[in-house]
Write a protein that holds these residues in place. Structure first.
Motif, PDB file in Angstrom:
ATOM      1  N   TYR A 240      -2.809  12.230   8.459  1.00  0.00           N
ATOM      2  CA  TYR A 240      -2.339  11.573   7.534  1.00  0.00           C
ATOM      3  C   TYR A 240      -3.654  11.987   6.160  1.00  0.00           C
ATOM      4  CZ  TYR A 240      -3.417   8.754  12.080  1.00  0.00           C
ATOM      5  OH  TYR A 240      -3.472   8.386  13.206  1.00  0.00           O
ATOM      6  N   VAL A 241      -2.715  11.318   5.633  1.00  0.00           N
ATOM      7  CA  VAL A 241      -2.648  11.584   3.938  1.00  0.00           C
ATOM      8  C   VAL A 241      -2.882  10.085   3.044  1.00  0.00           C
ATOM      9  CG1 VAL A 241      -1.466  12.195   1.880  1.00  0.00           C
ATOM     10  CG2 VAL A 241      -0.693  13.923   3.934  1.00  0.00           C
ATOM     11  N   LEU A 242      -4.373   9.930   3.127  1.00  0.00           N
ATOM     12  CA  LEU A 242      -4.738   9.224   1.806  1.00  0.00           C
ATOM     13  C   LEU A 242      -4.710   8.963   0.739  1.00  0.00           C
ATOM     14  CD1 LEU A 242      -8.194   8.557   4.063  1.00  0.00           C
ATOM     15  CD2 LEU A 242      -5.973   7.478   4.596  1.00  0.00           C
ATOM     16  N   LEU A 243      -3.339   8.819   0.227  1.00  0.00           N
ATOM     17  CA  LEU A 243      -3.552   8.267  -1.745  1.00  0.00           C
ATOM     18  C   LEU A 243      -4.471   7.949  -2.093  1.00  0.00           C
ATOM     19  CD1 LEU A 243       0.758   8.399  -1.979  1.00  0.00           C
ATOM     20  CD2 LEU A 243      -0.419  10.892  -1.750  1.00  0.00           C
ATOM     21  N   ARG A 244      -4.895   8.745  -3.270  1.00  0.00           N
ATOM     22  CA  ARG A 244      -6.165   8.033  -4.150  1.00  0.00           C
ATOM     23  C   ARG A 244      -5.684   7.590  -5.307  1.00  0.00           C
ATOM     24  NH1 ARG A 244     -11.674   8.507  -2.249  1.00  0.00           N
ATOM     25  NH2 ARG A 244     -11.867   6.963  -2.965  1.00  0.00           N
ATOM     26  N   ARG A 245      -6.103   6.653  -6.190  1.00  0.00           N
ATOM     27  CA  ARG A 245      -6.137   6.783  -7.493  1.00  0.00           C
ATOM     28  C   ARG A 245      -7.202   5.464  -7.920  1.00  0.00           C
ATOM     29  NH1 ARG A 245      -1.426   2.175  -9.086  1.00  0.00           N
ATOM     30  NH2 ARG A 245      -2.937   0.927  -8.468  1.00  0.00           N
ATOM     31  N   GLY A 246      -8.154   7.403  -8.351  1.00  0.00           N
ATOM     32  CA  GLY A 246      -9.620   6.436  -8.323  1.00  0.00           C
ATOM     33  C   GLY A 246     -10.461   6.157  -7.113  1.00  0.00           C
ATOM     34  N   GLU A 247     -10.867   4.685  -7.205  1.00  0.00           N
ATOM     35  CA  GLU A 247     -11.338   4.028  -6.214  1.00  0.00           C
ATOM     36  C   GLU A 247     -10.731   4.119  -5.113  1.00  0.00           C
ATOM     37  OE1 GLU A 247     -14.944   4.906  -4.639  1.00  0.00           O
ATOM     38  OE2 GLU A 247     -14.193   6.188  -6.565  1.00  0.00           O
ATOM     39  N   GLU A 248      -9.333   3.154  -5.292  1.00  0.00           N
ATOM     40  CA  GLU A 248      -8.426   3.068  -4.702  1.00  0.00           C
ATOM     41  C   GLU A 248      -7.365   3.888  -3.709  1.00  0.00           C
ATOM     42  OE1 GLU A 248      -6.694  -0.423  -7.379  1.00  0.00           O
ATOM     43  OE2 GLU A 248      -5.859   1.227  -7.606  1.00  0.00           O
ATOM     44  N   VAL A 249      -6.934   3.569  -2.314  1.00  0.00           N
ATOM     45  CA  VAL A 249      -6.395   3.672  -2.258  1.00  0.00           C
ATOM     46  C   VAL A 249      -5.059   3.047  -1.395  1.00  0.00           C
ATOM     47  CG1 VAL A 249      -7.360   3.125   0.318  1.00  0.00           C
ATOM     48  CG2 VAL A 249      -6.316   4.988   0.888  1.00  0.00           C
ATOM     49  N   LEU A 250      -3.587   3.994  -1.569  1.00  0.00           N
ATOM     50  CA  LEU A 250      -2.680   3.410  -0.709  1.00  0.00           C
ATOM     51  C   LEU A 250      -2.201   3.516   0.504  1.00  0.00           C
ATOM     52  CD1 LEU A 250      -0.104   2.268  -1.963  1.00  0.00           C
ATOM     53  CD2 LEU A 250       0.629   4.885  -1.658  1.00  0.00           C
ATOM     54  N   LEU A 251      -2.280   2.284   0.859  1.00  0.00           N
ATOM     55  CA  LEU A 251      -1.844   1.725   1.917  1.00  0.00           C
ATOM     56  C   LEU A 251      -0.826   0.855   2.677  1.00  0.00           C
ATOM     57  CD1 LEU A 251      -5.215  -0.011   3.475  1.00  0.00           C
ATOM     58  CD2 LEU A 251      -4.544   2.162   3.815  1.00  0.00           C
ATOM     59  N   GLN A 252      -0.143   0.929   4.524  1.00  0.00           N
ATOM     60  CA  GLN A 252       1.104   0.208   4.452  1.00  0.00           C
ATOM     61  C   GLN A 252       1.145  -0.228   5.212  1.00  0.00           C
ATOM     62  OE1 GLN A 252       4.079   2.149   6.333  1.00  0.00           O
ATOM     63  NE2 GLN A 252       3.326   4.116   7.201  1.00  0.00           N
ATOM     64  N   LEU A 253       1.588  -1.429   5.273  1.00  0.00           N
ATOM     65  CA  LEU A 253       1.953  -3.356   6.093  1.00  0.00           C
ATOM     66  C   LEU A 253       2.811  -2.303   7.123  1.00  0.00           C
ATOM     67  CD1 LEU A 253       0.544  -4.942   7.683  1.00  0.00           C
ATOM     68  CD2 LEU A 253       2.065  -6.704   5.800  1.00  0.00           C
ATOM     69  N   ARG A 254       2.201  -2.189   8.799  1.00  0.00           N
ATOM     70  CA  ARG A 254       3.310  -1.316   9.494  1.00  0.00           C
ATOM     71  C   ARG A 254       4.164  -2.810  10.499  1.00  0.00           C
ATOM     72  NH1 ARG A 254       1.367   3.596  12.056  1.00  0.00           N
ATOM     73  NH2 ARG A 254       2.674   3.109  13.873  1.00  0.00           N
ATOM     74  N   ARG A 255       5.224  -1.853  10.369  1.00  0.00           N
ATOM     75  CA  ARG A 255       6.698  -2.780  10.772  1.00  0.00           C
ATOM     76  C   ARG A 255       7.413  -2.358  12.788  1.00  0.00           C
ATOM     77  NH1 ARG A 255      10.145  -6.316   6.893  1.00  0.00           N
ATOM     78  NH2 ARG A 255      11.288  -3.926   6.480  1.00  0.00           N
ATOM     79  N   ASN A 256       7.473  -2.682  13.433  1.00  0.00           N
ATOM     80  CA  ASN A 256       8.837  -2.404  14.212  1.00  0.00           C
ATOM     81  C   ASN A 256       8.556  -0.777  14.333  1.00  0.00           C
ATOM     82  OD1 ASN A 256      10.389  -4.647  13.970  1.00  0.00           O
ATOM     83  ND2 ASN A 256      10.913  -4.067  11.873  1.00  0.00           N
ATOM     84  N   THR A 257       7.425  -0.677  14.586  1.00  0.00           N
ATOM     85  CA  THR A 257       6.672   1.051  15.364  1.00  0.00           C
ATOM     86  C   THR A 257       6.808   1.075  15.977  1.00  0.00           C
ATOM     87  OG1 THR A 257       4.462   0.464  14.399  1.00  0.00           O
ATOM     88  CG2 THR A 257       6.106   1.554  12.379  1.00  0.00           C
ATOM     89  N   GLY A 258       6.003  -0.678  16.896  1.00  0.00           N
ATOM     90  CA  GLY A 258       5.355  -0.117  19.032  1.00  0.00           C
ATOM     91  C   GLY A 258       4.106   0.130  18.192  1.00  0.00           C
ATOM     92  N   TYR A 259       2.872   0.457  17.841  1.00  0.00           N
ATOM     93  CA  TYR A 259       1.990   0.390  16.845  1.00  0.00           C
ATOM     94  C   TYR A 259       1.266   0.106  15.871  1.00  0.00           C
ATOM     95  CZ  TYR A 259      -2.451   2.728  17.331  1.00  0.00           C
ATOM     96  OH  TYR A 259      -3.886   3.570  17.272  1.00  0.00           O
TER      97      TYR A 259
END
Length: 160
Positions: free
Chosen positions: A12-31
């Motif tokens: 897992y790679v948590l890209l960080r920018r200051g106190e922020e983290v980049l997240l993706q919204l999952r779809r069509n993965t089955g999990y």
């Protein structure tokens, strides 16, 4: 002595920018479709070192290049779904990254509905539960090197 137990490793790679983290919204993965998750994550392939897997996932999912030295280990998580299925026995390696080349973008658009920066103290809902555990501990400054998740007697146990 062989006992037949195995675990699936993931990076897992948590890209960080200051106190922020980049997240993706999952779809069509089955999990956990419809859940927010680490912007880059995936299984470690056979014969692949975990650092290489983390860098590969960041390139495949976000179109960014990360130098090995820019991957900072955060924690390792041993987790289970408790259902006895080998695919659900996991060891997850979480890395933080604050420097990369390229602009993060949704490369696998069929598997991701959105990509956004969030403050650690204002995360969206829902976040994949084991990832939420790590993000909350990171925000609180209480993320030890090893954690467990999903085991009945020790769910959310930290080992430090």
């Amino acid at each position: 002595m062989t006992h037949g137990f195995s675990v699936v490793p993931a990076a897992y790679v948590l890209l960080r920018r200051g106190e922020e983290v980049l997240l993706q919204l999952r779809r069509n993965t089955g999990y956990r479709d419809g859940h927010w998750a680490a912007a880059a994550a995936g299984h470690v392939e056979a014969g692949e070192p975990v650092l290489a897997a983390a860098r590969r996932e960041a390139a495949e999912e976000l179109g960014v290049e990360i130098a090995p030295a820019d991957l900072v280990p955060l924690t390792a998580m041993h987790r289970t779904h408790g259902n006895g299925r080998p695919i659900d026995e996991r060891v997850d390696f979480f890395f933080e990254c604050r420097r990369w080349s390229g602009e993060p973008r949704r490369v696998e658009t069929a598997k991701s509905a959105d990509l956004r920066w969030f403050a650690l103290d204002a995360l969206p809902d829902p976040v994949v539960p084991h990832e939420r555990f790590v993000l909350d501990a990171l925000r609180a400054g209480e993320l030890p090197p090893i954690v467990t998740f999903g085991f009945p007697a020790t769910s959310g146990t930290v080992v430090g």
